[in-house]
Design an enzyme around this catalytic site. Structure first.
Site, PDB file in Angstrom:
ATOM      1  N   SER A  22     -19.205  42.471  14.680  1.00  0.00           N
ATOM      2  CA  SER A  22     -18.807  41.538  15.727  1.00  0.00           C
ATOM      3  C   SER A  22     -19.418  40.170  15.438  1.00  0.00           C
ATOM      4  O   SER A  22     -20.528  40.073  14.919  1.00  0.00           O
ATOM      5  CB  SER A  22     -19.305  42.051  17.078  1.00  0.00           C
ATOM      6  OG  SER A  22     -18.682  41.394  18.144  1.00  0.00           O
ATOM      7  N   PRO A  23     -18.702  39.076  15.748  1.00  0.00           N
ATOM      8  CA  PRO A  23     -19.269  37.746  15.504  1.00  0.00           C
ATOM      9  C   PRO A  23     -20.512  37.519  16.349  1.00  0.00           C
ATOM     10  O   PRO A  23     -20.510  37.777  17.546  1.00  0.00           O
ATOM     11  CB  PRO A  23     -18.127  36.799  15.891  1.00  0.00           C
ATOM     12  CG  PRO A  23     -17.216  37.602  16.757  1.00  0.00           C
ATOM     13  CD  PRO A  23     -17.343  39.012  16.314  1.00  0.00           C
ATOM     14  N   ALA A  57     -18.819  32.570  15.980  1.00  0.00           N
ATOM     15  CA  ALA A  57     -17.922  31.600  16.601  1.00  0.00           C
ATOM     16  C   ALA A  57     -18.086  30.267  15.889  1.00  0.00           C
ATOM     17  O   ALA A  57     -19.134  29.633  15.955  1.00  0.00           O
ATOM     18  CB  ALA A  57     -18.232  31.461  18.088  1.00  0.00           C
ATOM     19  N   GLN A  99     -14.271  33.802  13.197  1.00  0.00           N
ATOM     20  CA  GLN A  99     -13.796  33.564  14.553  1.00  0.00           C
ATOM     21  C   GLN A  99     -13.753  32.060  14.806  1.00  0.00           C
ATOM     22  O   GLN A  99     -14.775  31.379  14.698  1.00  0.00           O
ATOM     23  CB  GLN A  99     -14.735  34.237  15.559  1.00  0.00           C
ATOM     24  CG  GLN A  99     -14.261  34.148  17.002  1.00  0.00           C
ATOM     25  CD  GLN A  99     -15.286  34.733  17.965  1.00  0.00           C
ATOM     26  OE1 GLN A  99     -16.360  34.184  18.137  1.00  0.00           O
ATOM     27  NE2 GLN A  99     -14.943  35.851  18.583  1.00  0.00           N
ATOM     28  N   TYR A 180     -15.311  30.628  27.244  1.00  0.00           N
ATOM     29  CA  TYR A 180     -15.166  29.422  26.438  1.00  0.00           C
ATOM     30  C   TYR A 180     -13.809  28.787  26.723  1.00  0.00           C
ATOM     31  O   TYR A 180     -13.089  29.209  27.624  1.00  0.00           O
ATOM     32  CB  TYR A 180     -15.422  29.742  24.967  1.00  0.00           C
ATOM     33  CG  TYR A 180     -16.847  30.195  24.742  1.00  0.00           C
ATOM     34  CD1 TYR A 180     -17.914  29.409  25.167  1.00  0.00           C
ATOM     35  CD2 TYR A 180     -17.137  31.418  24.134  1.00  0.00           C
ATOM     36  CE1 TYR A 180     -19.237  29.827  24.998  1.00  0.00           C
ATOM     37  CE2 TYR A 180     -18.449  31.846  23.963  1.00  0.00           C
ATOM     38  CZ  TYR A 180     -19.496  31.050  24.397  1.00  0.00           C
ATOM     39  OH  TYR A 180     -20.787  31.461  24.239  1.00  0.00           O
ATOM     40  N   ARG A 228      -9.687  37.555  20.325  1.00  0.00           N
ATOM     41  CA  ARG A 228     -10.656  38.177  21.238  1.00  0.00           C
ATOM     42  C   ARG A 228     -10.400  37.639  22.632  1.00  0.00           C
ATOM     43  O   ARG A 228     -10.346  36.425  22.835  1.00  0.00           O
ATOM     44  CB  ARG A 228     -12.095  37.886  20.812  1.00  0.00           C
ATOM     45  CG  ARG A 228     -13.119  38.379  21.855  1.00  0.00           C
ATOM     46  CD  ARG A 228     -14.543  38.359  21.339  1.00  0.00           C
ATOM     47  NE  ARG A 228     -14.848  39.579  20.604  1.00  0.00           N
ATOM     48  CZ  ARG A 228     -16.084  39.949  20.242  1.00  0.00           C
ATOM     49  NH1 ARG A 228     -17.123  39.182  20.541  1.00  0.00           N
ATOM     50  NH2 ARG A 228     -16.279  41.071  19.582  1.00  0.00           N
ATOM     51  N   GLY A 321     -22.584  44.734  17.235  1.00  0.00           N
ATOM     52  CA  GLY A 321     -23.429  43.560  17.125  1.00  0.00           C
ATOM     53  C   GLY A 321     -24.886  43.941  17.037  1.00  0.00           C
ATOM     54  O   GLY A 321     -25.446  44.089  15.956  1.00  0.00           O
TER      55      GLY A 321
END
Length: 354
Positions: A22-23, A57, A99, A180, A228, A321
């Site tokens: 996962s980012p 991100a 991402q 975001y 996502r 993560g």
């Protein structure tokens, strides 16, 4: 073999297993340029057996960074710096992914160890923008984007996607989650606009669809595109799982190949009951009702838990993560543990995997 360790093919990209990274923001870049820290951080997961390694991100414009120390893809220097990282990941057998993001009103914040606060311009911060002029909690109030500014955003994502290709990434994920910028448009708790990007569902998701269309037009047709999303706001009157199914269908029609299913982040202090696998039901709902492949995230820690998520058809992959931060070789250890426990093949009646 284990369902978790089956390969998965998305467009022309073959991912060797369903354990993905996962980012995770590292707050370690200078002027958006990744460095040795990012090479080691991401490289350890590739050597540890993860099938797909997704970079953090990564901002499409300077003002889209969550913090001044975030990575970017708004210039060629950044793309060149990413290239040695993607080359290393690929050489270890992992699929490199990135991402693409814009933080909106949650941008220009301090790195986590300096506390939750906005960074003023005198310290290298910048004014933030959003769908609204309302702030997120105690952060600085943003400026509401003008209609023509919103309409220009998809091309910024497209430009970053072109650089992602030059940087050697095989997968691009659009960050439409966690409060975001994109989420600030589709959440009815945040979007208070009265133009073509506000009001009902169709207007609130308009920006997401325009970004997806712009990116898909420039991103190679043989490479996958992920998105996502936050599948629920966890607040009455907010975004719901049913809304997410509807959005997933629209994204898939525009070329999204997998929905990376997270939740929350639109507003502070949402009453989220965090527990192991608490977001998995949303990945399952989207997968079955929208008929779109999904990834599951959130407190997935045990090999048996991850195996069951994939084997039962709740998701097509798991994205880890903190689990991988604790043990970067988790995929290799998980494979050994599942074999030792004689846990494959498992007798699941599952939905078809891609």
């Amino acid at each position: 073999m284990s369902y978790l360790f089956e390969p998965i093919k998305l467009r022309d990209v073959l991912v060797p297993n369903r354990v993905w990274v996962s980012p995770m923001c590292q707050y370690s870049a200078t002027d958006g340029v990744p460095n040795d820290w990012h090479l080691v951080h991401l490289g350890q997961f590739a050597t540890g057996g993860a099938g797909l390694v997704m970079a953090e991100a990564t901002a499409v414009v300077p003002e889209g960074r969550i913090s001044p120390a975030d990575t970017g893809l708004w210039n060629d220097e950044q793309a060149a710096a990413w290239r040695r990282i993607t080359d290393f990941l690929r050489a270890q057998g992992a699929v490199p992914a990135v991402q693409l993001a814009h933080a909106g009103r949650k941008a220009s914040t301090a790195v986590p160890w300096e506390g939750e606060r906005s960074v003023p311009e005198s310290e290298g911060g910048w004014p933030t923008v959003s769908s609204t002029a309302q702030p997120f909690g105690s952060l600085a109030a943003p400026r509401a984007l003008r209609t023509e500014e919103v309409a220009a955003l998809p091309e910024r994502f497209a430009e970053a996607a072109r650089r992602a290709e030059a940087a050697g990434f095989d997968v691009v994920e659009l960050h439409f989650a966690h409060g975001y910028l994109a989420h600030q448009f589709y959440s009815p708790l945040v979007n208070d606009r009265t133009d073509a990007y506000g009001g009902g569902f169709d207007n609130r998701v308009r920006l997401l669809l325009e970004i997806t269309g712009a990116v898909r037009r420039v991103w190679p047709s043989h490479r996958p595109l992920f998105a996502r999303i936050s599948a629920t706001d966890w607040v009455e009157g907010g975004w719901t799982g049913d809304d997410s199914v509807r959005l997933a269908r629209l994204l898939a029609e525009r070329g999204v190949d997998l929905i990376d299913t997270s939740t929350g982040g639109a507003v502070p202090n949402a009453p989220i009951r965090v527990r192991p696998g608490y977001q998995v039901p949303f990945a399952r709902q989207i997968r079955l009702e929208a008929e779109v492949p999904t990834g599951a995230v959130g407190l997935i820690t045990a090999p048996e838990q991850a195996e069951e998520i994939v084997a039962s058809g709740s998701a097509d992959a798991v994205l880890l993560g903190r689990t991988l931060l604790r043990d970067p070789h988790w995929p290799l250890h998980a494979a050994d543990r599942l074999r030792a426990g004689n846990l494959w093949p498992r007798p699941y009646e599952r939905a078809r995997l891609v």
